[in-house]
Motif scaffolding. Structure first.
Motif, mmCIF file in Angstrom:
data_model
loop_
_atom_site.group_PDB
_atom_site.id
_atom_site.type_symbol
_atom_site.label_atom_id
_atom_site.label_comp_id
_atom_site.label_asym_id
_atom_site.label_seq_id
_atom_site.Cartn_x
_atom_site.Cartn_y
_atom_site.Cartn_z
ATOM 1 N N ALA A 37 0.828 -1.314 0.132
ATOM 2 C CA ALA A 37 0.054 0.052 0.084
ATOM 3 C C ALA A 37 0.810 1.236 -0.068
ATOM 4 O O ALA A 37 0.577 2.194 -0.848
ATOM 5 C CB ALA A 37 -0.851 0.106 1.303
ATOM 6 N N LEU A 38 2.024 1.341 0.793
ATOM 7 C CA LEU A 38 3.009 2.353 0.826
ATOM 8 C C LEU A 38 3.607 2.510 -0.579
ATOM 9 O O LEU A 38 3.522 3.732 -0.849
ATOM 10 C CB LEU A 38 3.940 2.167 1.862
ATOM 11 C CG LEU A 38 3.465 2.230 3.302
ATOM 12 C CD1 LEU A 38 4.464 1.786 4.406
ATOM 13 C CD2 LEU A 38 2.793 3.666 3.888
ATOM 14 N N VAL A 39 3.735 1.598 -1.224
ATOM 15 C CA VAL A 39 4.716 1.397 -2.468
ATOM 16 C C VAL A 39 3.556 2.128 -3.504
ATOM 17 O O VAL A 39 3.838 2.982 -4.349
ATOM 18 C CB VAL A 39 5.243 0.073 -2.694
ATOM 19 C CG1 VAL A 39 5.647 0.137 -4.527
ATOM 20 C CG2 VAL A 39 6.173 -0.049 -2.021
ATOM 21 N N ALA A 40 2.229 1.632 -3.267
ATOM 22 C CA ALA A 40 1.428 2.009 -4.376
ATOM 23 C C ALA A 40 1.234 3.575 -4.319
ATOM 24 O O ALA A 40 0.933 4.370 -5.216
ATOM 25 C CB ALA A 40 0.016 1.331 -4.247
ATOM 26 N N GLY A 41 1.137 3.973 -2.746
ATOM 27 C CA GLY A 41 0.994 5.561 -2.702
ATOM 28 C C GLY A 41 2.114 6.352 -3.334
ATOM 29 O O GLY A 41 1.850 7.332 -3.998
#
Length: 365
Positions: A37-41
């Motif tokens: 999720a952090l990488v996608a953000g």
């Protein structure tokens, strides 16, 4: 004396895998990988920055405030440059890159091989062969060519799947037969080019390198609607990836129909890759690079589809921006830039795979 009642931990915390969080929305709940999720953000922020740079930079620089005016529909002296020329071209790159990224992730998941991408196993070559063949026979309308491209890609994938099927789909056999079909279809395309009219062949040659030059809303709109229609299938594929990642014996013991699930994942990937090829041409190595980079960034067991889509869009849009500026005023096709980056990566993957197999063989000895 009554014994105190035993406390039972909430079910979600008892079964939640490490590194995951539960996100609730009303009665629905989702298990989300925290790092993914952090990488996608982060990738979404990077893609936004790349898009702003794409709209601002060109033969003439347009200030971000003027770009914002155009996007909000306000009057601006840059309507033609931003709204008519750069924005629709960028939209094609965004959508095609996302489709290539997801297609590569799905096919690599089924094949369990990082080399298995639509442009390696013959899907984009099938799309290109039918499209170029149609152009040499006089069908040059851009409203028809994307559908022919999809038909060519699907037909090539069906042939690869049928020839690779021996009571089941073995990953290595699937990749090797796909590479053979890719070489054969590339030869068919070259045959069409040599037999066709010179001007048509020149036009087809530019298309085959993968280029966003001259692309606009007529290509972006059908691709966007098609991706929207395929969204339920992509959501299903994201869930089905987990079962396909299991070994065959475990999946069979759990009652999972692996053959049907793999066929469904390949079908979604092939349609996505063929549609992207029809809109932007066969932009090489995007479907190979995006899923592998996404997997290394997120460190997840399955290739994350959202991160693959975002990375695919970043690669295509940034590649086209560089292709426009590196040798300005001459514009390079974006496929030249992606091939320049992807080819060394492909060689590295092959050498690395050879070394890993060598170490494994040495360990067994």
């Amino acid at each position: 004396m009554t014994a105190p009642a035993a406390t039972t931990p909430p079910p979600t915390s008892a079964v939640r895998p490490a590194g995951h969080v539960v996100v609730r929305a009303g009665r629905a709940s989702f298990l989300v990988h925290r790092r993914a999720a952090l990488v996608a953000g982060g990738l979404a922020v990077l893609l936004g920055a790349v898009c702003v740079a794409y709209l601002c930079v060109g033969e003439s620089f347009v200030a971000p405030s003027e770009v914002l005016k155009v996007l909000l529909g306000e009057r601006s002296s840059h309507d033609l440059v931003v709204g008519t020329l750069r924005l629709p071209r960028m939209a094609v790159g965004l959508l095609a890159g996302a489709a290539f990224g997801v297609a590569g992730a799905l096919i690599q998941t089924v094949a369990r091989n990082p080399l298995a991408s639509p442009d390696i196993i013959g899907v984009t070559q099938g799309a290109g062969a039918l499209t170029v063949g149609s152009m040499t026979f006089g069908i040059t309308t851009y409203s028809v060519l994307p559908y022919l491209s999809v038909a060519g890609g699907v037909l090539a994938a069906v042939l690869v799947y049928v020839f690779a099927w021996r009571g089941g789909l073995h990953a290595t056999r699937f990749v090797l037969i796909g590479i053979g079909f890719a070489v054969a279809l590339r030869s068919v395309t070259q045959l069409f080019l040599t037999k066709g009219d010179y001007l048509v062949a020149q036009q087809a040659q530019v298309w085959m390198t993968g280029s966003l030059n001259g692309r606009g809303w007529p290509e972006a709109a059908p691709l966007g609607w098609a991706l929207l229609a395929l969204l339920p299938a992509v959501l299903w594929a994201a869930r089905a990836q987990r079962t396909v990642s299991l070994d065959d014996d475990t999946a069979t013991a759990l009652g999972i129909r692996l053959g049907r699930t793999r066929l469904g994942l390949v079908a979604v990937g092939v349609v996505l890759a063929s549609m992207a090829t029809g809109a932007a041409g066969p932009v090489d190595f995007v479907a190979l690079l995006a899923p592998q980079i996404a997997r290394r960034l997120t460190r997840t067991a399955q290739i994350p589809l959202l991160c693959s889509a975002l990375l695919g869009s970043v690669i295509v849009v940034m590649g086209d921006l560089l292709a426009r500026k590196l040798l300005a005023p001459t514009e390079l096709p974006v496929g030249v830039l992606t091939a320049a980056v992807g080819a060394p990566y492909l060689i590295w993957l092959i050498v690395r795979g050879h070394r890993v197999r060598g170490r494994a063989a040495g360990g067994r000895a």
